[in-house]
Design a protein around this motif. Sequence first.
Motif, PDB file in Angstrom:
ATOM      1  N   PHE A  31       0.821  -1.214   0.000  1.00  0.00           N
ATOM      2  CA  PHE A  31       0.000   0.000   0.000  1.00  0.00           C
ATOM      3  C   PHE A  31       0.853   1.261   0.000  1.00  0.00           C
ATOM      4  CE2 PHE A  31      -2.061   3.484   2.279  1.00  0.00           C
ATOM      5  CZ  PHE A  31      -3.254   3.613   1.582  1.00  0.00           C
ATOM      6  N   TRP A  32       1.828   1.358   0.906  1.00  0.00           N
ATOM      7  CA  TRP A  32       2.596   2.592   1.041  1.00  0.00           C
ATOM      8  C   TRP A  32       3.517   2.862  -0.139  1.00  0.00           C
ATOM      9  CZ3 TRP A  32       0.565   5.972   3.903  1.00  0.00           C
ATOM     10  CH2 TRP A  32      -0.125   5.615   5.068  1.00  0.00           C
ATOM     11  N   PRO A  33       4.227   1.864  -0.664  1.00  0.00           N
ATOM     12  CA  PRO A  33       5.017   2.146  -1.875  1.00  0.00           C
ATOM     13  C   PRO A  33       4.160   2.638  -3.036  1.00  0.00           C
ATOM     14  CG  PRO A  33       5.753   0.107  -0.874  1.00  0.00           C
ATOM     15  CD  PRO A  33       4.507   0.511  -0.142  1.00  0.00           C
ATOM     16  N   LEU A  38       1.952   7.338  -6.235  1.00  0.00           N
ATOM     17  CA  LEU A  38       0.820   8.182  -6.631  1.00  0.00           C
ATOM     18  C   LEU A  38       1.087   9.644  -6.283  1.00  0.00           C
ATOM     19  CD1 LEU A  38      -2.154   8.357  -7.667  1.00  0.00           C
ATOM     20  CD2 LEU A  38      -2.849   8.124  -5.269  1.00  0.00           C
ATOM     21  N   VAL A  39       1.605   9.874  -5.085  1.00  0.00           N
ATOM     22  CA  VAL A  39       1.909  11.244  -4.652  1.00  0.00           C
ATOM     23  C   VAL A  39       2.997  11.840  -5.539  1.00  0.00           C
ATOM     24  CG1 VAL A  39       2.820  12.654  -2.774  1.00  0.00           C
ATOM     25  CG2 VAL A  39       1.175  10.835  -2.272  1.00  0.00           C
ATOM     26  N   PRO A  45       3.012  16.716  -8.459  1.00  0.00           N
ATOM     27  CA  PRO A  45       3.112  17.497  -9.698  1.00  0.00           C
ATOM     28  C   PRO A  45       1.869  18.344  -9.965  1.00  0.00           C
ATOM     29  CG  PRO A  45       3.955  15.289 -10.052  1.00  0.00           C
ATOM     30  CD  PRO A  45       3.331  15.289  -8.686  1.00  0.00           C
ATOM     31  N   ALA A  46       0.691  17.808  -9.618  1.00  0.00           N
ATOM     32  CA  ALA A  46      -0.539  18.585  -9.800  1.00  0.00           C
ATOM     33  C   ALA A  46      -0.513  19.844  -8.942  1.00  0.00           C
ATOM     34  CB  ALA A  46      -1.760  17.733  -9.462  1.00  0.00           C
ATOM     35  N   LEU A 195      -6.627  17.897  -6.835  1.00  0.00           N
ATOM     36  CA  LEU A 195      -5.621  16.835  -6.803  1.00  0.00           C
ATOM     37  C   LEU A 195      -4.424  17.266  -5.954  1.00  0.00           C
ATOM     38  CD1 LEU A 195      -5.420  15.494 -10.471  1.00  0.00           C
ATOM     39  CD2 LEU A 195      -5.999  14.170  -8.433  1.00  0.00           C
ATOM     40  N   GLY A 196      -3.988  18.499  -6.148  1.00  0.00           N
ATOM     41  CA  GLY A 196      -2.826  18.995  -5.431  1.00  0.00           C
ATOM     42  C   GLY A 196      -3.023  19.073  -3.934  1.00  0.00           C
ATOM     43  N   ARG A 197      -4.244  19.352  -3.487  1.00  0.00           N
ATOM     44  CA  ARG A 197      -4.499  19.463  -2.053  1.00  0.00           C
ATOM     45  C   ARG A 197      -4.274  18.145  -1.323  1.00  0.00           C
ATOM     46  NH1 ARG A 197     -10.232  22.681  -2.432  1.00  0.00           N
ATOM     47  NH2 ARG A 197      -9.441  24.435  -3.679  1.00  0.00           N
ATOM     48  N   ALA A 198      -4.423  17.050  -2.020  1.00  0.00           N
ATOM     49  CA  ALA A 198      -4.213  15.747  -1.386  1.00  0.00           C
ATOM     50  C   ALA A 198      -2.745  15.398  -1.238  1.00  0.00           C
ATOM     51  CB  ALA A 198      -4.914  14.653  -2.200  1.00  0.00           C
TER      52      ALA A 198
END
Length: 304
Positions: A31-33, A38-39, A45-46, A195-198
Motif C-alpha cells: 500500500f505505502w510504496p 501516486l503522490v 506534480p498537480a 488533486l494537489g491538495r491531497a
Amino acid sequence: MAGVDNALGPLFLLILLGAVLGWRRLPGGDFWPQLERLVYFLLFPAMLLSTLATADVSRVPVLRVAIALLGAMLLFAMALWSLRSRLRLAAPAFTSVFQGALRFNTYVGVAGASALHGHAGATVAAVAVALMVPVVNVLCVASFIAAGTLGPASLGRSLAALSRNPLILACVAGIALNLSGIGLPGWSEDTVSLLGRAALPLGLIAVGVALRPRALTRLDRGVWTTNLIKLLLMPALVLGLTATLGLDPVSRDIALLFAALPTATSAYILARQLGGDAELMAALITGQTLLAMLTLPLWLTLTG
C-alpha cells in the motif's frame, strides 16, 4: 516561537503518524510504496502545476531567491568534493553524504511554506522547487558518476529518468502556462487544484512511513558531517545571504525553510539503484527528519 510551532507542529504530527503506521505495518502489503508513487507522479506534480500556472510569480524575487538557495547548494557541493580525501569515506558512502547534504524534502518544504505564509508562501515554495529540483538532481547524479559507483548502462538510465522527472516536468509546464497567459482554463484549475491538495498530507505521512529507526544506531563520520552541513551550516549561510540580498519577509522565510529541510526520502532509492551506501542513506534520512523537528522551528524564529 509559538507561531512557528503552531504552523509546523501539525506537519510533524503527520510525519509521526506515518512512522507509527509504518511500524505497525498498516494497512499492509504494498500500500505505502504504491501511495508514494501516486503522490510523486500525480498529486505533487498537480500541486506544483496548479500553483505555478496561476500564481503571480512577478511578485517573487526569483533571481535573489536563486542566488541564496542555489549559491549555497553549489558552494557546499564544491566544499564536499574538496574535503573528500580528508573525510576518508568509501565512494558509496561519499555519494550518500553528498545526497544527504544537498537534497531536501519537498513535501515538508511546501507544506511548511503554506502553513507559515499561506498562498504567498506556497508560491515562493513552488518557485524554489522549480529552481532547486533540476540542479540538485544533476549534482547528485554527477556525484555518482564522478565517484565511479555506476556503469555506463546505469548512467544512461539515470539521465533518462532525470529527463522524465515528474516534478521538473510539472514546474516547466506550470511556468509555460503562466508565461503564455493560458493558465488553467475552465474546470481544469479546480480539478488540478483538488488533486494537489491531497499531496501534502499524504506526502507527509509517507515521509514518516519511510523512516527506519534502527538505522539511527549508525553514528559515524559521514553522519556527523552531513547533519552538520544540512541542519546547521546550510541554513546559516542562506540566512546570511537573504539578509545581504534584502529579501522580503516571505521570500526570506521560505528560502531559510528550504535550506534547513531534512534530506529527501527518495535519496534512499537513488542510493540503492546507483551504487550508494543505502544503509548510511537510511540513517541520514531518519536522523535528519527527526532532528529537523527541533532545528527547523529554531531557525525560523531567528527571522522573527
